[in-house]
Design a protein around this motif. Structure first.
Motif, PDB file in Angstrom:
ATOM      1  N   THR A  30       0.827  -1.205   0.000  1.00  0.00           N
ATOM      2  CA  THR A  30       0.000   0.000   0.000  1.00  0.00           C
ATOM      3  C   THR A  30       0.859   1.251   0.000  1.00  0.00           C
ATOM      4  OG1 THR A  30      -1.759  -1.159   1.176  1.00  0.00           O
ATOM      5  CG2 THR A  30      -1.807   1.249   1.243  1.00  0.00           C
ATOM      6  N   SER A  33       2.414   1.740  -3.397  1.00  0.00           N
ATOM      7  CA  SER A  33       1.392   2.194  -4.337  1.00  0.00           C
ATOM      8  C   SER A  33       1.079   3.673  -4.123  1.00  0.00           C
ATOM      9  CB  SER A  33       0.136   1.345  -4.168  1.00  0.00           C
ATOM     10  OG  SER A  33      -0.910   1.857  -4.936  1.00  0.00           O
ATOM     11  N   ASP A  34       0.950   4.077  -2.871  1.00  0.00           N
ATOM     12  CA  ASP A  34       0.676   5.481  -2.560  1.00  0.00           C
ATOM     13  C   ASP A  34       1.836   6.380  -2.988  1.00  0.00           C
ATOM     14  OD1 ASP A  34      -1.741   4.700  -1.517  1.00  0.00           O
ATOM     15  OD2 ASP A  34      -1.117   4.870   0.586  1.00  0.00           O
ATOM     16  N   TYR A  37       1.741   6.865  -6.750  1.00  0.00           N
ATOM     17  CA  TYR A  37       0.706   7.829  -7.124  1.00  0.00           C
ATOM     18  C   TYR A  37       1.155   9.256  -6.802  1.00  0.00           C
ATOM     19  CZ  TYR A  37      -3.482  10.647  -6.887  1.00  0.00           C
ATOM     20  OH  TYR A  37      -4.390  11.659  -7.049  1.00  0.00           O
ATOM     21  N   LEU A  38       1.695   9.476  -5.611  1.00  0.00           N
ATOM     22  CA  LEU A  38       2.143  10.820  -5.227  1.00  0.00           C
ATOM     23  C   LEU A  38       3.272  11.324  -6.123  1.00  0.00           C
ATOM     24  CD1 LEU A  38       2.041  10.454  -1.345  1.00  0.00           C
ATOM     25  CD2 LEU A  38       0.490  11.802  -2.785  1.00  0.00           C
ATOM     26  N   GLN A  84     -10.581   7.250   5.642  1.00  0.00           N
ATOM     27  CA  GLN A  84     -10.008   6.052   5.031  1.00  0.00           C
ATOM     28  C   GLN A  84      -9.196   5.282   6.065  1.00  0.00           C
ATOM     29  OE1 GLN A  84      -7.796   7.010   1.511  1.00  0.00           O
ATOM     30  NE2 GLN A  84      -9.627   7.095   0.276  1.00  0.00           N
TER      31      GLN A  84
END
Length: 87
Positions: A30, A33-34, A37-38, A84
């Motif tokens: 996770t 993945s974050d 994206y950032l 979240q």
């Protein structure tokens, strides 16, 4: 990440160190993945060099935003952080 570059494992340690007991910890997949994206949206950048990759915040991005845009960003982060649950 504001004051120094960090690796994925250092970020995980930072996340898990301040998490209260009973709250699920984020997993490495996770976090990776974050970070990807950032990096794609330009909020952070990967420092040049060998693995493990080190990441830093692009603080100049914050200085380019207007006061209204910053308030919108803070509101968004606040809402997302409170709704979240990490996987």
């Amino acid at each position: 990440m504001r004051d120094e570059t960090l690796t994925v494992s250092e970020l995980l340690d930072a996340c898990c160190g301040g998490t209260p007991d009973g709250v699920p910890y984020p997993d490495e997949k996770t976090v990776r993945s974050d970070l990807k994206y950032l990096e794609e949206v330009g909020v952070i950048c990967r420092e040049p060099g060998p693995r493990p990759y080190r990441y830093r915040i692009r603080s100049e991005l914050v200085h380019e935003l207007s006061e209204e845009e910053l308030l919108d960003l803070y509101d968004f982060v606040d809402i997302m952080a409170n709704t979240q649950v990490p996987s």
